[in-house]
Design an enzyme around this catalytic site. Structure first.
Site, mmCIF file in Angstrom:
data_model
loop_
_atom_site.group_PDB
_atom_site.id
_atom_site.type_symbol
_atom_site.label_atom_id
_atom_site.label_comp_id
_atom_site.label_asym_id
_atom_site.label_seq_id
_atom_site.Cartn_x
_atom_site.Cartn_y
_atom_site.Cartn_z
ATOM 1 N N GLU A 1 147.242 -41.773 36.321
ATOM 2 C CA GLU A 1 148.261 -41.133 36.857
ATOM 3 C C GLU A 1 148.590 -41.379 38.416
ATOM 4 O O GLU A 1 149.918 -41.271 38.495
ATOM 5 C CB GLU A 1 147.701 -39.754 36.770
ATOM 6 N N GLU B 150 140.788 -38.354 29.127
ATOM 7 C CA GLU B 150 140.281 -36.934 29.323
ATOM 8 C C GLU B 150 139.959 -36.320 28.147
ATOM 9 O O GLU B 150 138.927 -35.490 28.048
ATOM 10 C CB GLU B 150 141.567 -36.248 30.083
HETATM 11 C C1 HXC Z 1 132.601 -40.406 38.755
HETATM 12 C C2 HXC Z 1 132.379 -42.166 37.783
HETATM 13 C C3 HXC Z 1 133.801 -42.205 37.101
HETATM 14 C C4 HXC Z 1 134.411 -40.952 37.186
HETATM 15 C C5 HXC Z 1 132.927 -44.272 36.690
HETATM 16 N N1 HXC Z 1 131.830 -43.697 37.535
HETATM 17 N N2 HXC Z 1 133.893 -43.453 36.434
HETATM 18 N N3 HXC Z 1 131.762 -41.303 38.353
HETATM 19 N N4 HXC Z 1 133.755 -40.018 38.044
HETATM 20 N N5 HXC Z 1 135.575 -40.734 36.671
HETATM 21 C C6 HXC Z 1 130.673 -44.092 38.218
HETATM 22 C C7 HXC Z 1 129.570 -44.161 37.111
HETATM 23 O O1 HXC Z 1 129.036 -42.856 36.652
HETATM 24 C C8 HXC Z 1 128.717 -44.896 37.669
HETATM 25 O O2 HXC Z 1 127.706 -44.597 38.749
HETATM 26 C C9 HXC Z 1 129.562 -46.002 38.367
HETATM 27 O O3 HXC Z 1 130.557 -45.416 38.507
HETATM 28 C C10 HXC Z 1 129.848 -47.290 37.441
HETATM 29 O O4 HXC Z 1 130.348 -46.707 36.140
HETATM 30 P P1 HXC Z 1 129.659 -47.501 34.797
HETATM 31 O O5 HXC Z 1 130.058 -46.316 33.724
HETATM 32 O O6 HXC Z 1 128.266 -47.850 35.072
HETATM 33 O O7 HXC Z 1 130.593 -48.785 34.630
HETATM 34 P P2 HXC Z 1 130.786 -49.358 33.158
HETATM 35 O O8 HXC Z 1 129.816 -49.188 32.463
HETATM 36 O O9 HXC Z 1 131.507 -50.893 33.537
HETATM 37 O O10 HXC Z 1 132.255 -48.576 32.578
HETATM 38 C C11 HXC Z 1 133.216 -48.318 33.291
HETATM 39 C C12 HXC Z 1 134.174 -47.491 32.728
HETATM 40 C C13 HXC Z 1 133.389 -45.949 32.770
HETATM 41 C C14 HXC Z 1 134.809 -47.731 31.264
HETATM 42 C C15 HXC Z 1 135.201 -47.135 33.519
HETATM 43 O O11 HXC Z 1 132.685 -45.772 33.962
HETATM 44 C C16 HXC Z 1 134.084 -44.761 32.290
HETATM 45 O O12 HXC Z 1 134.545 -44.517 31.079
HETATM 46 N N6 HXC Z 1 134.100 -43.865 33.475
HETATM 47 C C17 HXC Z 1 134.845 -42.725 33.147
HETATM 48 C C18 HXC Z 1 136.365 -42.909 32.857
HETATM 49 C C19 HXC Z 1 137.091 -41.406 32.448
HETATM 50 O O13 HXC Z 1 136.726 -40.669 31.491
HETATM 51 N N7 HXC Z 1 137.951 -41.177 33.301
HETATM 52 C C20 HXC Z 1 138.801 -39.777 33.520
HETATM 53 C C21 HXC Z 1 138.350 -38.707 34.295
HETATM 54 S S1 HXC Z 1 138.849 -37.353 34.064
HETATM 55 P P3 HXC Z 1 126.231 -44.379 38.739
HETATM 56 O O14 HXC Z 1 125.822 -43.619 39.690
HETATM 57 O O15 HXC Z 1 125.814 -43.805 37.220
HETATM 58 O O16 HXC Z 1 126.024 -46.014 38.998
HETATM 59 C C22 HXC Z 1 140.357 -37.380 35.121
HETATM 60 C C23 HXC Z 1 141.086 -36.260 35.087
HETATM 61 C C24 HXC Z 1 142.326 -36.398 35.715
HETATM 62 O O17 HXC Z 1 140.893 -38.504 35.627
HETATM 63 C C25 HXC Z 1 142.919 -34.900 36.189
HETATM 64 C C26 HXC Z 1 143.908 -35.166 37.360
HETATM 65 C C27 HXC Z 1 143.328 -36.129 38.390
#
Ligand code: HXC
Length: 258
Positions: free
Chosen positions: A112, A132
């Site tokens: 976004e 999300e």
């Molecule tokens: C907080 C996050 C994060 C997030 C990754 N990390 N995404 N922390 N919020 N959105 C952190 C992980 O917890 C981890 O920290 C470190 O980053 C590395 O991530 P990994 O998961 O270990 O890496 P990988 O296995 O390579 O996977 C990458 C990934 C995955 C596929 C991108 O991290 C993932 O699915 N992230 C979440 C994506 C997501 O759901 N986004 C939407 C969020 S909601 P540690 O401390 O464990 O090492 C949103 C709402 C929007 O955006 C509303 C308006 C803004």
């Protein structure tokens, strides 16, 4: 100004803003979004800056809003603080062109954020998504609205309902990104595009932004009238005289933003 979650450099009239929370894949927390709003405001006020590039790391533009920070919040807290509404308003106020240079993950709020920029240049490693749904929420800053306008209803529904990621090729094919370049060339291409824009009249680039953005807010006939009036109004500018004279005299224009 020094930031903890951003690195900002200004060179050749282009501000490069790098999101810099590598341990969290540039997840967007309140601090980062606050600093980003502040950095955008500063670039807007800085006469030396004529175009902005926002980028992340090779692995992630931004993996979304910070889930750790959001997880325990209540409705009243997010509603009363207008979570993400306040922090993203600065984007809409920016009259200078903003390019998103996306490598790796641009998920949720990351996708976004890229869509709030004026256009997206993606590396061939880019992955876009609105996951999300997997967290029990819906997109919050444009993933159901801007994405639908950019890629159409079917793909936007697919992305928002399944949470699947779109690769760079599909993103380009769907109109989400303007071009795809090899990962190693991403910054070079984005900065070169920004440089080209920085050489134009800032008066005209601001008018172009208004014209294109209006197309999302109005009917075609109103939009065409708006565009034509903007076109007419530029004949009151020195830069229109200079641009056309330079063409006829077979030389480069010297724009003065007037
Ligand atoms: C907080 C996050 C994060 C997030 C990754 N990390 N995404 N922390 N919020 N959105 C952190 C992980 O917890 C981890 O920290 C470190 O980053 C590395 O991530 P990994 O998961 O270990 O890496 P990988 O296995 O390579 O996977 C990458 C990934 C995955 C596929 C991108 O991290 C993932 O699915 N992230 C979440 C994506 C997501 O759901 N986004 C939407 C969020 S909601 P540690 O401390 O464990 O090492 C949103 C709402 C929007 O955006 C509303 C308006 C803004």
């Amino acid at each position: 100004m020094a930031y903890e979650t951003l690195i900002v450099e200004v060179e050749n009239h282009v501000a490069l803003i790098r999101l810099n929370r590598p341990d969290a894949l540039n997840a967007l927390n309140t601090q980062l979004l606050g600093e980003l709003a502040d950095a955008l405001k500063s670039t807007e006020e800085n006469d030396k800056v004529r175009c902005v590039v926002i980028t992340g790391s090779e692995k992630a533009f931004a993996a979304g809003a910070d889930i750790k920070e959001m997880a325990e919040k209540t409705f009243v807290e997010v509603f009363m603080s207008n979570l993400f509404g306040r922090e993203t308003e600065q984007f809409l106020k920016c009259r200078k062109p903003i390019i998103a240079a996306v490598s790796g993950y641009a998920l949720g709020g990351g996708c976004e954020l890229a869509m709030m920029c004026d256009f997206i240049i993606a590396s061939d490693t880019a992955k876009f998504g609105q996951p999300e749904i997997n967290l029990g929420v819906v997109a919050g800053i444009g993933g159901s609205q801007r994405l639908t306008r950019f890629v159409g209803k079917s793909k936007a529904m697919d992305m928002n309902l399944t949470g699947r990621f779109m690769d760079a090729k599909e993103a380009e094919r769907s109109g989400l990104v303007s071009r795809v370049v090899p990962a190693k060339k991403l910054l070079e291409e984005a900065l070169s595009a920004a440089q080209k824009i920085a050489e134009k009249s800032m008066l005209t680039t601001a008018v172009v932004k208004e014209a294109v953005n209006r197309s999302y807010e109005t009917t075609l006939s109103e939009g065409l009238l708006f565009e034509r009036r903007l076109f007419h109004s530029l004949f009151a500018s020195e830069d229109q005289k200079e641009g056309m004279a330079a063409f006829l005299e077979k030389r480069e224009p010297q724009f003065r933003d007037k």
